[in-house]
Design an enzyme around this catalytic site. Sequence first.
Site, PDB file in Angstrom:
ATOM      1  N   LEU A 193       0.625  -6.292   0.230  1.00  0.00           N
ATOM      2  CA  LEU A 193       1.367  -6.171   1.176  1.00  0.00           C
ATOM      3  C   LEU A 193       1.403  -7.226   2.206  1.00  0.00           C
ATOM      4  O   LEU A 193       0.292  -7.575   2.462  1.00  0.00           O
ATOM      5  CB  LEU A 193       1.202  -5.022   1.969  1.00  0.00           C
ATOM      6  CG  LEU A 193       2.369  -4.421   3.117  1.00  0.00           C
ATOM      7  CD1 LEU A 193       3.454  -3.504   2.554  1.00  0.00           C
ATOM      8  CD2 LEU A 193       1.510  -3.459   3.965  1.00  0.00           C
ATOM      9  N   LYS A 250       6.821  -1.818   1.209  1.00  0.00           N
ATOM     10  CA  LYS A 250       6.143  -0.737   1.805  1.00  0.00           C
ATOM     11  C   LYS A 250       6.773   0.554   1.323  1.00  0.00           C
ATOM     12  O   LYS A 250       7.254   1.217   2.326  1.00  0.00           O
ATOM     13  CB  LYS A 250       5.964  -0.991   3.225  1.00  0.00           C
ATOM     14  CG  LYS A 250       4.852  -0.398   4.024  1.00  0.00           C
ATOM     15  CD  LYS A 250       4.429  -1.246   5.358  1.00  0.00           C
ATOM     16  CE  LYS A 250       3.498  -0.342   6.332  1.00  0.00           C
ATOM     17  NZ  LYS A 250       2.267  -0.201   5.679  1.00  0.00           N
ATOM     18  N   TYR A 309       8.642   2.940   4.440  1.00  0.00           N
ATOM     19  CA  TYR A 309       7.988   3.086   5.728  1.00  0.00           C
ATOM     20  C   TYR A 309       7.387   1.950   6.809  1.00  0.00           C
ATOM     21  O   TYR A 309       7.103   0.880   6.022  1.00  0.00           O
ATOM     22  CB  TYR A 309       6.808   4.291   5.688  1.00  0.00           C
ATOM     23  CG  TYR A 309       5.619   3.820   5.255  1.00  0.00           C
ATOM     24  CD1 TYR A 309       5.180   3.496   3.997  1.00  0.00           C
ATOM     25  CD2 TYR A 309       4.547   3.688   6.109  1.00  0.00           C
ATOM     26  CE1 TYR A 309       3.970   3.061   3.509  1.00  0.00           C
ATOM     27  CE2 TYR A 309       3.292   3.288   5.838  1.00  0.00           C
ATOM     28  CZ  TYR A 309       3.001   3.076   4.029  1.00  0.00           C
ATOM     29  OH  TYR A 309       1.656   2.544   3.982  1.00  0.00           O
ATOM     30  N   GLU A 356      -6.115  -6.647  -2.061  1.00  0.00           N
ATOM     31  CA  GLU A 356      -6.190  -6.155  -0.620  1.00  0.00           C
ATOM     32  C   GLU A 356      -6.994  -4.937  -0.710  1.00  0.00           C
ATOM     33  O   GLU A 356      -7.711  -4.588  -1.800  1.00  0.00           O
ATOM     34  CB  GLU A 356      -4.594  -5.996  -0.155  1.00  0.00           C
ATOM     35  CG  GLU A 356      -4.034  -4.813  -0.835  1.00  0.00           C
ATOM     36  CD  GLU A 356      -2.290  -4.720  -0.435  1.00  0.00           C
ATOM     37  OE1 GLU A 356      -2.323  -5.185   0.948  1.00  0.00           O
ATOM     38  OE2 GLU A 356      -1.473  -4.245  -1.161  1.00  0.00           O
TER      39      GLU A 356
HETATM   40  N1  PDD Z   1      -0.964   0.288   6.403  1.00  0.00           N
HETATM   41  N2  PDD Z   1      -1.982  -3.314   2.892  1.00  0.00           N
HETATM   42  C1  PDD Z   1      -1.792  -2.134   2.493  1.00  0.00           C
HETATM   43  C2  PDD Z   1      -1.613  -1.642   1.341  1.00  0.00           C
HETATM   44  C3  PDD Z   1      -1.463  -1.168   3.754  1.00  0.00           C
HETATM   45  O1  PDD Z   1      -1.165   0.111   3.566  1.00  0.00           O
HETATM   46  C4  PDD Z   1      -1.546  -1.845   5.179  1.00  0.00           C
HETATM   47  C5  PDD Z   1      -1.402  -0.937   6.207  1.00  0.00           C
HETATM   48  C6  PDD Z   1      -1.847  -3.229   4.875  1.00  0.00           C
HETATM   49  C7  PDD Z   1      -1.996  -3.972   6.631  1.00  0.00           C
HETATM   50  O2  PDD Z   1      -0.678  -4.244   7.021  1.00  0.00           O
HETATM   51  P1  PDD Z   1      -0.396  -4.444   8.750  1.00  0.00           P
HETATM   52  O3  PDD Z   1      -1.094  -5.515   9.023  1.00  0.00           O
HETATM   53  O4  PDD Z   1       1.106  -4.742   8.525  1.00  0.00           O
HETATM   54  O5  PDD Z   1      -0.523  -2.767   9.182  1.00  0.00           O
HETATM   55  C8  PDD Z   1      -2.063  -3.811   4.021  1.00  0.00           C
HETATM   56  C9  PDD Z   1      -0.787   1.235   7.152  1.00  0.00           C
HETATM   57  C10 PDD Z   1      -1.285   0.754   8.327  1.00  0.00           C
HETATM   58  C11 PDD Z   1      -0.751   2.624   6.988  1.00  0.00           C
HETATM   59  O6  PDD Z   1      -0.277   2.827   5.475  1.00  0.00           O
HETATM   60  O7  PDD Z   1      -1.078   3.332   7.448  1.00  0.00           O
END
Ligand code: PDD
Length: 284
Positions: free
Chosen positions: A199, A143, A32, A175
């Site tokens: 991620l 992801k 996703y 993270e």
């Molecule tokens: N998640 N690390 C993890 C495990 C995450 O689920 C997310 C974001 C990030 C930040 O990535 P980005 O800057 O590309 O949004 C880091 C999304 C927002 C979610 O699962 O809803």
Amino acid sequence: MPDCYLNGEFIALECARVSVLDRGFIFGDGVYEVIPVFNGRTFRLDQHLARLRQSLEAIRIPQPLCECDWAGLLNTLVERNGGGDQSLYVQVTRGAAKRDHVLPEPITPTVFAMSTCLDPKRGHAPVSAITCDDIRWHYCHIKAIDLLANVMLRQRAADGGAYEAILLRDGRLTEGAASNVFIAAGGIVKTPPKSHALLPGITRDVLVELLPAAGIPCVETEVPRAELMGAEEIWLTSSVREILPVTVLDGHPVGSGEPGPLWTRVFELYERFKAGQALRDAPP
Ligand code: PDD
């Protein structure tokens, strides 16, 4: 009733249906993206689509659309949901097939996208966090929709009245359960380097670009637990929450216990960057 996209059609979200044999439902077999939209324009779309392509490749799902078709689809979805500020959720699963762990002969992937609200408080509210062992699998750079460990970790934080679980593997920061993490001490900002342990966040990358350009040293390096616990500032980054200052970690104040001066500067830089992109993207 908000519109969503499912397998070639724009339909009302309430009417969207997929098979119970979909491997996303049975195995969590899919990936996703979450893409923010500001003033009707997707933010860092190319980067999100590149990460989606990499996630699909990593789990051997054929690319269902080319990048140009993705852009057209998502822009239409934004328009159909009234423009403005939104968050787009995009999910691709391997598709429906008889239940078997082994990958089926090529089948048609299920492609789904919906629009949800962006949190109006994003980036502003200081939050508290707890530290937890990173119990996730070893391919966190993908992801993947299978987020059970993230869900349980985030819930552990919520149970303790905290917003996020900050994760450590072998004594080192990876993270957050749904965010990347930055720390600052002595004027130097640090974030763990990209690896299979985390991620590759799109917001993280914006900061890694913006900070040095503004004369703020930013190092991608391992962060041991002691450095995390002794940090003057800690920030969480994500597309939907932007840059959140963590002011309490495991019940103790981070630095002064207030959002730090570097966070204030970096948040302003980020806002300016977003405004600049909106100008660059504006129709002539
Ligand atoms: N998640 N690390 C993890 C495990 C995450 O689920 C997310 C974001 C990030 C930040 O990535 P980005 O800057 O590309 O949004 C880091 C999304 C927002 C979610 O699962 O809803």
